[in-house]
Design a protein around this motif. Structure first.
Motif, mmCIF file in Angstrom:
data_model
loop_
_atom_site.group_PDB
_atom_site.id
_atom_site.type_symbol
_atom_site.label_atom_id
_atom_site.label_comp_id
_atom_site.label_asym_id
_atom_site.label_seq_id
_atom_site.Cartn_x
_atom_site.Cartn_y
_atom_site.Cartn_z
ATOM 1 N N ARG A 13 -14.568 19.824 67.583
ATOM 2 C CA ARG A 13 -15.015 18.152 67.639
ATOM 3 C C ARG A 13 -15.716 18.260 68.859
ATOM 4 N NH1 ARG A 13 -11.082 15.353 69.373
ATOM 5 N NH2 ARG A 13 -9.730 15.651 67.442
ATOM 6 N N THR A 14 -15.263 18.625 69.987
ATOM 7 C CA THR A 14 -15.841 18.558 71.126
ATOM 8 C C THR A 14 -17.548 19.271 71.216
ATOM 9 O OG1 THR A 14 -13.716 18.106 72.470
ATOM 10 C CG2 THR A 14 -15.615 18.863 73.933
ATOM 11 N N ALA A 15 -17.049 20.609 70.578
ATOM 12 C CA ALA A 15 -18.362 21.410 70.611
ATOM 13 C C ALA A 15 -19.517 20.716 69.948
ATOM 14 C CB ALA A 15 -17.943 22.878 70.182
ATOM 15 N N LEU A 16 -19.267 20.316 68.723
ATOM 16 C CA LEU A 16 -20.182 19.501 67.936
ATOM 17 C C LEU A 16 -20.685 18.260 68.492
ATOM 18 C CD1 LEU A 16 -18.851 20.117 64.418
ATOM 19 C CD2 LEU A 16 -20.604 21.450 65.536
ATOM 20 N N ALA A 17 -19.799 17.407 69.562
ATOM 21 C CA ALA A 17 -20.498 16.308 70.035
ATOM 22 C C ALA A 17 -21.088 16.475 71.323
ATOM 23 C CB ALA A 17 -18.878 15.404 70.318
ATOM 24 N N GLU A 18 -20.661 17.520 72.022
ATOM 25 C CA GLU A 18 -21.417 17.586 73.033
ATOM 26 C C GLU A 18 -22.855 18.066 73.120
ATOM 27 O OE1 GLU A 18 -19.333 20.036 76.030
ATOM 28 O OE2 GLU A 18 -17.839 18.655 76.191
ATOM 29 N N LEU A 19 -22.944 18.906 71.995
ATOM 30 C CA LEU A 19 -24.420 19.469 71.742
ATOM 31 C C LEU A 19 -25.327 18.587 70.636
ATOM 32 C CD1 LEU A 19 -23.791 23.155 71.855
ATOM 33 C CD2 LEU A 19 -24.812 21.800 73.690
ATOM 34 N N GLU A 20 -24.637 17.386 70.347
ATOM 35 C CA GLU A 20 -25.267 16.766 69.422
ATOM 36 C C GLU A 20 -25.700 17.615 68.280
ATOM 37 O OE1 GLU A 20 -28.086 14.087 70.943
ATOM 38 O OE2 GLU A 20 -26.777 13.342 72.607
ATOM 39 N N HIS A 21 -24.631 18.429 67.931
ATOM 40 C CA HIS A 21 -25.168 19.641 66.595
ATOM 41 C C HIS A 21 -25.141 18.729 65.192
ATOM 42 C CE1 HIS A 21 -24.792 22.842 64.325
ATOM 43 N NE2 HIS A 21 -25.329 23.463 65.237
ATOM 44 N N GLY A 22 -25.859 19.068 64.373
ATOM 45 C CA GLY A 22 -25.988 18.667 63.123
ATOM 46 C C GLY A 22 -24.926 19.223 62.306
ATOM 47 N N ALA A 23 -24.061 19.855 62.270
ATOM 48 C CA ALA A 23 -23.127 20.075 61.321
ATOM 49 C C ALA A 23 -22.035 18.972 61.344
ATOM 50 C CB ALA A 23 -22.302 21.352 61.689
ATOM 51 N N ASP A 24 -21.515 18.773 60.122
ATOM 52 C CA ASP A 24 -20.560 17.668 59.817
ATOM 53 C C ASP A 24 -19.175 17.906 60.839
ATOM 54 O OD1 ASP A 24 -18.939 15.590 58.917
ATOM 55 O OD2 ASP A 24 -18.810 16.379 56.921
ATOM 56 N N SER A 25 -18.940 17.145 61.643
ATOM 57 C CA SER A 25 -17.804 17.483 62.474
ATOM 58 C C SER A 25 -16.416 16.978 61.821
ATOM 59 C CB SER A 25 -17.981 16.380 63.865
ATOM 60 O OG SER A 25 -16.635 16.486 64.528
ATOM 61 N N ARG A 60 -18.786 29.009 57.218
ATOM 62 C CA ARG A 60 -19.874 28.336 57.776
ATOM 63 C C ARG A 60 -20.318 26.942 57.091
ATOM 64 N NH1 ARG A 60 -22.482 33.730 56.606
ATOM 65 N NH2 ARG A 60 -22.194 34.843 58.483
ATOM 66 N N LEU A 61 -20.796 26.211 58.033
ATOM 67 C CA LEU A 61 -21.305 24.830 57.364
ATOM 68 C C LEU A 61 -22.734 24.577 57.884
ATOM 69 C CD1 LEU A 61 -18.344 22.340 58.860
ATOM 70 C CD2 LEU A 61 -18.952 23.238 56.512
ATOM 71 N N SER A 62 -23.499 24.249 57.000
ATOM 72 C CA SER A 62 -24.740 24.126 57.323
ATOM 73 C C SER A 62 -25.078 22.646 58.115
ATOM 74 C CB SER A 62 -25.853 23.972 55.972
ATOM 75 O OG SER A 62 -25.390 25.207 55.207
ATOM 76 N N ALA A 63 -26.077 22.791 58.942
ATOM 77 C CA ALA A 63 -26.584 21.557 59.394
ATOM 78 C C ALA A 63 -26.953 20.566 58.419
ATOM 79 C CB ALA A 63 -27.651 21.881 60.463
ATOM 80 N N PRO A 74 -28.616 27.105 64.829
ATOM 81 C CA PRO A 74 -29.704 26.033 64.549
ATOM 82 C C PRO A 74 -29.443 25.684 63.084
ATOM 83 C CG PRO A 74 -30.773 27.794 65.683
ATOM 84 C CD PRO A 74 -29.318 28.346 65.415
ATOM 85 N N SER A 75 -28.921 26.400 62.386
ATOM 86 C CA SER A 75 -28.793 26.282 60.926
ATOM 87 C C SER A 75 -27.469 25.631 60.453
ATOM 88 C CB SER A 75 -29.169 27.697 59.910
ATOM 89 O OG SER A 75 -28.188 28.685 60.528
ATOM 90 N N GLY A 76 -26.675 25.837 61.460
ATOM 91 C CA GLY A 76 -25.279 25.127 61.408
ATOM 92 C C GLY A 76 -24.310 25.550 62.220
ATOM 93 N N CYS A 77 -23.110 25.878 61.785
ATOM 94 C CA CYS A 77 -21.931 26.433 62.713
ATOM 95 C C CYS A 77 -21.254 27.632 61.736
ATOM 96 C CB CYS A 77 -21.381 25.443 63.308
ATOM 97 S SG CYS A 77 -20.035 24.380 62.024
ATOM 98 N N GLN A 78 -20.536 28.328 62.585
ATOM 99 C CA GLN A 78 -19.582 29.309 62.152
ATOM 100 C C GLN A 78 -18.278 29.047 62.843
ATOM 101 O OE1 GLN A 78 -20.633 33.164 60.447
ATOM 102 N NE2 GLN A 78 -18.974 34.107 61.792
ATOM 103 N N VAL A 79 -17.121 29.118 62.256
ATOM 104 C CA VAL A 79 -15.985 29.225 62.811
ATOM 105 C C VAL A 79 -15.000 30.181 62.472
ATOM 106 C CG1 VAL A 79 -13.956 27.746 63.086
ATOM 107 C CG2 VAL A 79 -16.046 26.764 62.831
ATOM 108 N N GLU A 80 -14.561 30.915 63.131
ATOM 109 C CA GLU A 80 -13.697 32.149 62.933
ATOM 110 C C GLU A 80 -12.383 31.944 63.410
ATOM 111 O OE1 GLU A 80 -16.612 35.877 62.603
ATOM 112 O OE2 GLU A 80 -15.254 35.900 64.241
#
Length: 150
Positions: A35-47, A139-142, A79-85
């Motif tokens: 949640r913090t990673a996606l919010a701090e960078l205002e990333h486009g993946a669905d938090s 992976r989640l797309s932005a 840039p295209s989304g995020c990957q979580v492992e």
């Protein structure tokens, strides 16, 4: 203008790696990190989806691996989304992650839907062997800006 403007976007990619305890306490920590990673960078993946799927991966790693060896969470923002492992010490692949189970989950059971959620909600998912066990990922797309909640 010389230097970096305050409104400049963050780098195109960033990643975090953290060791988590081999216990249920790892689940909320992992959710908070994503949640913090996606919010701090205002990333486009669905938090919300990223948090849910991360919780499923971490809970599976804790529940289905023996011992107290820490598990590791890796979050990569692209840039295209995020990957979580999630890395764990068990080399056995997760059951029914990339191939659907032929049986529907028992509606009366509390367990058995995590991998189904990961397959259904991620843009892709899988697993790979590591030197110390395996990594299970999604992976989640932005989400395009016009589809994001205000």
């Amino acid at each position: 203008m010389n230097g970096t403007a305050l409104q400049d976007r963050p780098p195109a990619s960033a990643s975090w790696r953290i060791a988590l305890p081999h216990s249920a306490a790892a689940v909320p920590v992992a959710r908070a990190l994503v949640r913090t990673a996606l919010a701090e960078l205002e990333h486009g993946a669905d938090s919300d989806t990223a948090e849910l799927l991360t919780a499923e991966l971490v809970a599976n790693a804790v529940e289905h691996t023996a011992g107290d060896t820490p598990i590791e969470l890796v979050v990569e923002l692209l840039p295209s989304g995020c990957q979580v492992e999630v890395h764990d010490p068990d080399p056995a692949p997760p059951g029914h992650l990339t191939q659907p189970d032929t049986q529907d989950p028992d509606p009366w059971q509390e367990h058995g839907r995590g991998l189904l959620l990961i397959r259904a909600l991620s843009s892709s998912c899988g697993h790979r062997p590591t030197e110390s066990g395996k990594a299970v990922w999604f992976r989640l797309s932005a989400v395009p800006p016009q589809w994001r909640p205000a």
